[in-house]
Write a protein that holds these residues in place. Structure first.
Motif, PDB file in Angstrom:
ATOM      1  N   TYR A  43       0.838  -1.213   0.000  1.00  0.00           N
ATOM      2  CA  TYR A  43       0.000   0.000   0.000  1.00  0.00           C
ATOM      3  C   TYR A  43       0.867   1.255   0.000  1.00  0.00           C
ATOM      4  O   TYR A  43       0.525   2.245  -0.657  1.00  0.00           O
ATOM      5  N   CYS A  44       1.982   1.218   0.737  1.00  0.00           N
ATOM      6  CA  CYS A  44       2.883   2.382   0.737  1.00  0.00           C
ATOM      7  C   CYS A  44       3.421   2.649  -0.667  1.00  0.00           C
ATOM      8  O   CYS A  44       3.695   3.780  -1.026  1.00  0.00           O
ATOM      9  N   HIS A  45       3.537   1.595  -1.446  1.00  0.00           N
ATOM     10  CA  HIS A  45       4.035   1.739  -2.816  1.00  0.00           C
ATOM     11  C   HIS A  45       2.913   2.029  -3.799  1.00  0.00           C
ATOM     12  O   HIS A  45       3.120   1.973  -5.011  1.00  0.00           O
ATOM     13  N   GLY A  46       1.714   2.256  -3.285  1.00  0.00           N
ATOM     14  CA  GLY A  46       0.633   2.698  -4.158  1.00  0.00           C
ATOM     15  C   GLY A  46      -0.245   1.614  -4.740  1.00  0.00           C
ATOM     16  O   GLY A  46      -1.008   1.867  -5.672  1.00  0.00           O
ATOM     17  N   PHE A  47      -0.153   0.401  -4.199  1.00  0.00           N
ATOM     18  CA  PHE A  47      -1.035  -0.660  -4.689  1.00  0.00           C
ATOM     19  C   PHE A  47      -2.483  -0.294  -4.443  1.00  0.00           C
ATOM     20  O   PHE A  47      -2.828   0.286  -3.426  1.00  0.00           O
ATOM     21  N   LYS A  48      -3.354  -0.684  -5.349  1.00  0.00           N
ATOM     22  CA  LYS A  48      -4.784  -0.450  -5.176  1.00  0.00           C
ATOM     23  C   LYS A  48      -5.394  -1.555  -4.317  1.00  0.00           C
ATOM     24  O   LYS A  48      -4.940  -2.694  -4.339  1.00  0.00           O
ATOM     25  N   GLU A  49      -6.458  -1.187  -3.606  1.00  0.00           N
ATOM     26  CA  GLU A  49      -7.137  -2.155  -2.745  1.00  0.00           C
ATOM     27  C   GLU A  49      -7.642  -3.349  -3.568  1.00  0.00           C
ATOM     28  O   GLU A  49      -7.594  -4.496  -3.119  1.00  0.00           O
ATOM     29  N   GLN A  50      -8.092  -3.063  -4.778  1.00  0.00           N
ATOM     30  CA  GLN A  50      -8.571  -4.148  -5.639  1.00  0.00           C
ATOM     31  C   GLN A  50      -7.474  -5.182  -5.898  1.00  0.00           C
ATOM     32  O   GLN A  50      -7.716  -6.387  -5.899  1.00  0.00           O
ATOM     33  N   THR A  51      -6.260  -4.698  -6.092  1.00  0.00           N
ATOM     34  CA  THR A  51      -5.141  -5.604  -6.362  1.00  0.00           C
ATOM     35  C   THR A  51      -4.899  -6.512  -5.159  1.00  0.00           C
ATOM     36  O   THR A  51      -4.699  -7.714  -5.298  1.00  0.00           O
ATOM     37  N   VAL A  52      -4.936  -5.910  -3.966  1.00  0.00           N
ATOM     38  CA  VAL A  52      -4.690  -6.689  -2.758  1.00  0.00           C
ATOM     39  C   VAL A  52      -5.810  -7.719  -2.557  1.00  0.00           C
ATOM     40  O   VAL A  52      -5.549  -8.866  -2.206  1.00  0.00           O
ATOM     41  N   ARG A  53      -7.039  -7.328  -2.819  1.00  0.00           N
ATOM     42  CA  ARG A  53      -8.151  -8.294  -2.736  1.00  0.00           C
ATOM     43  C   ARG A  53      -7.863  -9.510  -3.607  1.00  0.00           C
ATOM     44  O   ARG A  53      -8.046 -10.648  -3.203  1.00  0.00           O
ATOM     45  N   ASP A  54      -7.441  -9.227  -4.839  1.00  0.00           N
ATOM     46  CA  ASP A  54      -7.239 -10.310  -5.798  1.00  0.00           C
ATOM     47  C   ASP A  54      -6.052 -11.191  -5.407  1.00  0.00           C
ATOM     48  O   ASP A  54      -6.072 -12.401  -5.623  1.00  0.00           O
ATOM     49  N   VAL A  55      -5.021 -10.568  -4.804  1.00  0.00           N
ATOM     50  CA  VAL A  55      -3.867 -11.349  -4.352  1.00  0.00           C
ATOM     51  C   VAL A  55      -4.292 -12.276  -3.206  1.00  0.00           C
ATOM     52  O   VAL A  55      -3.942 -13.462  -3.190  1.00  0.00           O
ATOM     53  N   VAL A  56      -5.070 -11.738  -2.270  1.00  0.00           N
ATOM     54  CA  VAL A  56      -5.523 -12.553  -1.137  1.00  0.00           C
ATOM     55  C   VAL A  56      -6.419 -13.689  -1.651  1.00  0.00           C
ATOM     56  O   VAL A  56      -6.269 -14.846  -1.258  1.00  0.00           O
TER      57      VAL A  56
END
Ligand code: HEC
Length: 126
Positions: free
Chosen positions: A68-81
């Motif tokens: 997130y500090c590097h600017g990842f979008k929440e959608q990306t993190v959802r998909d990774v999880v």
């Protein structure tokens, strides 16, 4: 922490390359996800918002805070999880949750993971 970030990047690459068969998490119920997290994930993964203290798997605040500090979008993190739930490596069991249950947890984790990170002082963020 740096290692976890690299893993996140690798997982994201996989998803954007179209290898993640579960696709994008379109929606989910974060409140329900929090309950499911406590039941199914907290025994292995620290997550501050959930009060989870398990140490068998990586601390998920540390896995996603730097992203997130590097600017990842929440959608990306959802998909990774979501991808991780479907295709984990040992000893994380595969398909602990499926379908909308897995979506709910992914939405919840993405909404809170790393929220304790202070990006201004996080050394990796430049
Ligand atoms: C039996 C213990 C166990 C349970 C239960 C478990 N995990 Fe894991 N998890 C692990 C381990 C060990 C790893 C590291 C190996 C790997 O990448 O698969 C991991 C990795 C992860 C990662 C990748 C983190 C990173 O830094 O790369 C995520 C995201 C994750 N788990 C989410 C979850 C979620 C969400 C749940 C609940 C649905 C869950 N895990 C349940 C043990 C567990």
């Amino acid at each position: 922490m740096r290692k976890a970030f690299i893993i996140v990047l690798a997982a994201t690459g996989l998803l954007t390359a179209g290898c993640g068969a579960v696709g994008m998490v379109k929606s989910g119920d974060a409140a329900r996800g929090k309950t499911l997290y406590a039941e199914k994930c907290g025994s292995c993964h620290v997550l501050k918002d959930a009060g989870a203290t398990g140490t068998i798997g990586p601390n998920l605040d540390d896995s996603f805070g730097p992203a997130y500090c590097h600017g990842f979008k929440e959608q990306t993190v959802r998909d990774v999880v979501r991808g991780q739930i479907a295709y984990p490596e040992m000893p994380m069991p595969a398909d602990i949750l499926r379908g909308s249950d897995a979506d709910d947890v992914s939405v919840y984790v993405a909404s809170v993971a790393g929220s304790n990170y202070d990006c201004a002082t996080y050394a990796g963020a430049s």
